[in-house]
Design a protein around this motif. Structure first.
Motif, PDB file in Angstrom:
ATOM      1  N   LEU A 109      45.982  51.876  35.923  1.00 12.33           N
ATOM      2  CA  LEU A 109      47.318  51.083  35.536  1.00 12.33           C
ATOM      3  C   LEU A 109      47.254  49.548  35.816  1.00 12.33           C
ATOM      4  O   LEU A 109      47.374  48.905  34.922  1.00 12.33           O
ATOM      5  CB  LEU A 109      48.588  51.742  36.088  1.00 12.33           C
ATOM      6  N   GLY A 110      46.616  49.468  36.925  1.00 14.52           N
ATOM      7  CA  GLY A 110      46.344  47.903  37.123  1.00 14.52           C
ATOM      8  C   GLY A 110      45.428  47.336  36.335  1.00 14.52           C
ATOM      9  O   GLY A 110      45.587  46.110  35.910  1.00 14.52           O
ATOM     10  N   ALA A 111      44.260  47.869  36.078  1.00 15.41           N
ATOM     11  CA  ALA A 111      43.266  47.569  35.101  1.00 15.41           C
ATOM     12  C   ALA A 111      43.932  47.271  33.739  1.00 15.41           C
ATOM     13  O   ALA A 111      43.594  46.335  32.883  1.00 15.41           O
ATOM     14  CB  ALA A 111      42.168  48.589  35.045  1.00 15.41           C
ATOM     15  N   LEU A 112      44.618  48.174  33.303  1.00 12.21           N
ATOM     16  CA  LEU A 112      45.356  48.213  31.856  1.00 12.21           C
ATOM     17  C   LEU A 112      46.244  46.778  31.790  1.00 12.21           C
ATOM     18  O   LEU A 112      46.391  46.309  30.717  1.00 12.21           O
ATOM     19  CB  LEU A 112      46.151  49.347  31.655  1.00 12.21           C
ATOM     20  N   ILE A 113      47.243  46.874  32.943  1.00 12.41           N
ATOM     21  CA  ILE A 113      48.006  45.524  32.846  1.00 12.41           C
ATOM     22  C   ILE A 113      47.426  44.561  33.090  1.00 12.41           C
ATOM     23  O   ILE A 113      47.504  43.272  32.296  1.00 12.41           O
ATOM     24  CB  ILE A 113      48.840  45.749  34.174  1.00 12.41           C
ATOM     25  N   ASN A 114      46.172  44.298  33.884  1.00 18.08           N
ATOM     26  CA  ASN A 114      45.230  42.992  33.920  1.00 18.08           C
ATOM     27  C   ASN A 114      44.878  42.698  32.324  1.00 18.08           C
ATOM     28  O   ASN A 114      44.805  41.612  32.261  1.00 18.08           O
ATOM     29  CB  ASN A 114      44.243  43.282  34.801  1.00 18.08           C
ATOM     30  N   SER A 115      44.246  43.739  31.769  1.00 18.20           N
ATOM     31  CA  SER A 115      43.863  43.548  30.513  1.00 18.20           C
ATOM     32  C   SER A 115      45.024  42.979  29.448  1.00 18.20           C
ATOM     33  O   SER A 115      44.688  42.200  28.527  1.00 18.20           O
ATOM     34  CB  SER A 115      43.050  44.699  29.832  1.00 18.20           C
ATOM     35  N   ALA A 116      46.232  43.505  29.604  1.00 20.35           N
ATOM     36  CA  ALA A 116      46.932  43.313  28.546  1.00 20.35           C
ATOM     37  C   ALA A 116      47.655  41.599  28.977  1.00 20.35           C
ATOM     38  O   ALA A 116      47.781  40.894  27.967  1.00 20.35           O
ATOM     39  CB  ALA A 116      48.431  44.221  29.009  1.00 20.35           C
ATOM     40  N   ILE A 117      47.723  41.293  30.261  1.00 22.28           N
ATOM     41  CA  ILE A 117      47.974  40.052  30.476  1.00 22.28           C
ATOM     42  C   ILE A 117      47.161  39.105  30.104  1.00 22.28           C
ATOM     43  O   ILE A 117      47.501  37.984  29.808  1.00 22.28           O
ATOM     44  CB  ILE A 117      48.434  39.897  32.004  1.00 22.28           C
ATOM     45  N   THR A 118      45.745  39.305  30.310  1.00 24.91           N
ATOM     46  CA  THR A 118      44.848  38.437  29.613  1.00 24.91           C
ATOM     47  C   THR A 118      44.866  38.539  28.314  1.00 24.91           C
ATOM     48  O   THR A 118      44.650  37.348  27.811  1.00 24.91           O
ATOM     49  CB  THR A 118      43.302  39.093  30.306  1.00 24.91           C
ATOM     50  N   LEU A 119      44.995  39.435  27.577  1.00 24.76           N
ATOM     51  CA  LEU A 119      45.000  39.419  26.080  1.00 24.76           C
ATOM     52  C   LEU A 119      46.084  38.458  25.576  1.00 24.76           C
ATOM     53  O   LEU A 119      46.084  37.805  24.656  1.00 24.76           O
ATOM     54  CB  LEU A 119      44.800  40.911  25.407  1.00 24.76           C
ATOM     55  N   PHE A 120      47.268  39.012  25.883  1.00 21.56           N
ATOM     56  CA  PHE A 120      48.502  38.516  25.377  1.00 21.56           C
ATOM     57  C   PHE A 120      49.150  37.394  26.069  1.00 21.56           C
ATOM     58  O   PHE A 120      50.009  36.796  25.345  1.00 21.56           O
ATOM     59  CB  PHE A 120      49.573  39.792  25.463  1.00 21.56           C
ATOM     60  N   ILE A 121      48.898  36.866  26.994  1.00 16.28           N
ATOM     61  CA  ILE A 121      49.258  35.699  27.632  1.00 16.28           C
ATOM     62  C   ILE A 121      48.443  34.751  28.161  1.00 16.28           C
ATOM     63  O   ILE A 121      48.176  33.585  27.562  1.00 16.28           O
ATOM     64  CB  ILE A 121      50.186  36.329  29.101  1.00 16.28           C
ATOM     65  N   VAL A 122      47.361  35.098  28.868  1.00 25.08           N
ATOM     66  CA  VAL A 122      46.332  34.198  29.577  1.00 25.08           C
ATOM     67  C   VAL A 122      45.562  33.715  28.484  1.00 25.08           C
ATOM     68  O   VAL A 122      45.009  32.408  28.414  1.00 25.08           O
ATOM     69  CB  VAL A 122      45.799  34.692  30.712  1.00 25.08           C
ATOM     70  N   GLY A 123      44.781  34.534  27.660  1.00 26.98           N
ATOM     71  CA  GLY A 123      43.741  33.954  26.682  1.00 26.98           C
ATOM     72  C   GLY A 123      44.562  33.172  25.729  1.00 26.98           C
ATOM     73  O   GLY A 123      44.004  32.014  25.466  1.00 26.98           O
ATOM     74  N   PRO A 124      45.796  33.422  24.952  1.00 27.50           N
ATOM     75  CA  PRO A 124      46.125  32.534  23.977  1.00 27.50           C
ATOM     76  C   PRO A 124      46.458  31.191  24.802  1.00 27.50           C
ATOM     77  O   PRO A 124      46.563  30.178  24.214  1.00 27.50           O
ATOM     78  CB  PRO A 124      47.611  33.282  23.741  1.00 27.50           C
ATOM     79  N   TYR A 125      47.292  31.228  25.967  1.00 29.26           N
ATOM     80  CA  TYR A 125      47.655  30.051  26.878  1.00 29.26           C
ATOM     81  C   TYR A 125      46.539  29.185  26.772  1.00 29.26           C
ATOM     82  O   TYR A 125      46.469  27.940  26.679  1.00 29.26           O
ATOM     83  CB  TYR A 125      48.218  30.392  28.197  1.00 29.26           C
ATOM     84  N   LEU A 126      45.272  29.689  27.157  1.00 34.05           N
ATOM     85  CA  LEU A 126      44.013  28.740  27.713  1.00 34.05           C
ATOM     86  C   LEU A 126      43.559  28.254  26.181  1.00 34.05           C
ATOM     87  O   LEU A 126      42.960  27.167  26.278  1.00 34.05           O
ATOM     88  CB  LEU A 126      42.955  29.679  28.374  1.00 34.05           C
TER      89      LEU A 126
END
Length: 243
Positions: A210-227
């Motif tokens: 679950l942690g890996a999935l949430i990490n991937s989701a946050i990276t994809l939907f928040i961190v990546g676009p933000y950066l």
């Protein structure tokens, strides 16, 4: 001034979380290639706003609309990137071919020299790409302006090659640090949950997944676009330093 650019871009990129999620969803389908051009086109809009704005201005994030126009802008940007990067690639291939016809120390030495020359040319090409795209945006999207070499060089000279390189390196460092910190924090939280579950006799594997999935989701939907917005805004504002 460089720190002001970073501060502005960091704040600007978080102005509309809805846009970040939209970009994340589009990025999810970027393996189809067409959505990837939309992302590139949106980042071009961010640059366009920046080159016509000021540091610490009140510019809103661009709307995610007019998809055909955004797609065309994305294609133009990708063509510019490929065209400039062909130069260091061709230089490296030439050295590799020549070195391949030699042997021993001569071949190794030539490859080392070729790699160093290619690296320098790559740095110059990257600066020309970034400033070329900004120059195109500043001139109302005129594609030819992305290859107006003397004008782009004059812009870089005005800003300062050292300042441009330092800013670009700073962007890489900030991007890596933010990505690492967010990933590490989420990882630590779920690791703690997993260890706690194991102590209580539960199977921690589900928590780690679950942690890996949430990490991937946050990276994809928040961190990546933000950066991506952060980098585009910073490059656009850097261009304004010579206007």
């Amino acid at each position: 001034m460089i720190l002001d650019i970073y501060k502005d871009a960091l704040e600007y990129s978080a102005k509309d979380w809805k846009i970040l999620v939209i970009l994340g969803v589009v990025c999810l389908f970027s393996f189809l290639l067409l959505p990837a051009f939309l992302i590139t086109g949106y980042n071009y809009r961010v640059i366009n706003n920046a080159v016509h704005g000021v540091i610490n201005g009140r510019d809103p994030l661009p709307e995610f609309n007019d998809l055909i126009e955004m797609f065309i802008d994305g294609v133009k940007v990708v063509i510019v990137q490929i065209a400039y990067l062909l130069v260091p690639f061709i230089v490296f291939v030439i050295f590799a071919v020549i070195a391949g016809n030699l042997s021993g120390a001569a071949s190794s030495a030539l490859m080392l020299i070729g790699a160093l020359i290619t690296f320098v040319i790559f740095i110059v090409a990257e600066l020309m790409i970034q400033m070329g795209i900004c120059h195109m945006a500043y001139n109302d999207g005129a594609f030819s302006k992305a290859f107006a070499f003397s004008e782009i060089k004059d812009a870089i000279d005005e800003i300062g090659w050292f300042e441009c390189i330092v800013t670009y390196v700073g962007l890489i460092i900030i991007t890596l640090v933010i990505s690492f910190v967010v990933t590490a924090i989420i990882g630590l939280i779920f690791t703690a949950f997993g260890i706690s579950g194991a102590v209580l006799g539960a199977d921690p594997s589900g928590i780690f997944v679950l942690g890996a999935l949430i990490n991937s989701a946050i990276t994809l939907f928040i961190v990546g676009p933000y950066l991506s917005i952060f980098n585009s805004r910073s490059i656009g504002l850097l261009y304004t330093m010579q206007i």
